[in-house]
Enzyme design. Structure first.
Site: not given
Ligand code: AMP
Length: 222
Positions: A13, A88, A127, A160, A171
């Site tokens: 994404k 989410r 990654r 990460r 996740r």
């Molecule tokens: P991402 O980079 O989008 O995979 O986000 C990394 C982490 O940030 C996720 O695993 C969540 O812990 C947190 N996170 C990102 N977006 C959201 C959201 N919309 N709601 C809650 N937690 C989020």
């Protein structure tokens, strides 16, 4: 154009949102990036979010939705945006509807990128990211020219914390139980396009831009 990119962690994404943002000159609004920015700047919000992110859990809505509302109200989002990582949960989708209604705007499209869990685990555990310029690599599929070092800025690449295997599995569980039902929520409300993520980024990109009706090769962005 006002877009949402949906899909499990690791489907690409962020990569596609970056390309769309450049091609359509609209901001890439990524809640994950916003949280990481807050964490690296040691803000109160960052300190609160960190404990959830490192465990592979969702940051609570009371922290997340206010941050998104503030961002979407900014001037550069008035002509469009590509949302990545938000909503989410169904609650967040309902909240987003409310923000958009207040701003008197509507979503144009939801792009849902799909990939099976086995491939996601292999992608995410391999990654590596550059902590300085955010470039993304993969130890097998897209290795840097020099081992462990960013091609663009020579910084040492890192994994990460939430890309460790047990956190990825957590996740994915969170995605299937809390985020996947959002698709049902948008059905009959917004145009949804399902796109299968391909190992080659450019193949996925072509599929995404075909859905948007944009010839990305003409744009010289890749
Ligand atoms: P991402 O980079 O989008 O995979 O986000 C990394 C982490 O940030 C996720 O695993 C969540 O812990 C947190 N996170 C990102 N977006 C959201 C959201 N919309 N709601 C809650 N937690 C989020």
């Amino acid at each position: 154009m006002r877009l949402i990119l949906l899909g499990a962690p690791g489907v690409g994404k962020g990569t596609q949102a970056t390309l769309i943002s450049k091609a359509l000159s609209i901001p890439h609004v990524s809640t994950g990036d916003m949280f990481r920015y807050h964490i690296s700047n040691n803000t109160d919000l960052g300190m609160k979010a960190k404990q959830y992110i490192e465990k592979g859990m969702l940051v609570p809505d009371e922290i997340t939705v206010g941050m998104v509302a503030d961002r979407l109200k900014q001037e550069d989002c008035q002509n469009g945006f590509v949302l990545d990582g938000f909503p989410r949960t169904i609650q967040q989708a309902i909240f987003l509807d409310k923000i958009l209604k207040d701003l008197n705007i509507q979503l144009d499209m939801v792009i849902n990128i799909t990939l099976d869990d086995r491939n996601i685990i292999s992608r995410l555990s391999g990654r590596r990211i550059c902590p300085r310029c955010n470039a993304v690599y993969h130890i097998e599929d897209k290795p840097p020219k020099n081992d462990g070092v960013c091609d663009n800025c020579n910084a040492k690449l890192i994994q990460r914390e939430d890309d460790k295997e047990e956190t990825i599995i957590r996740r994915l569980q969170v995605y299937h139980s809390q985020s996947e039902p959002i698709l049902e929520y948008y059905k009959n409300k917004v145009k949804i396009v399902n796109i299968e993520s391909h190992k080659l980024i450019e193949v996925t990109t072509k599929r995404v831009f075909d859905a948007l009706g944009v010839d990305y090769k003409m744009l010289n962005i890749c």
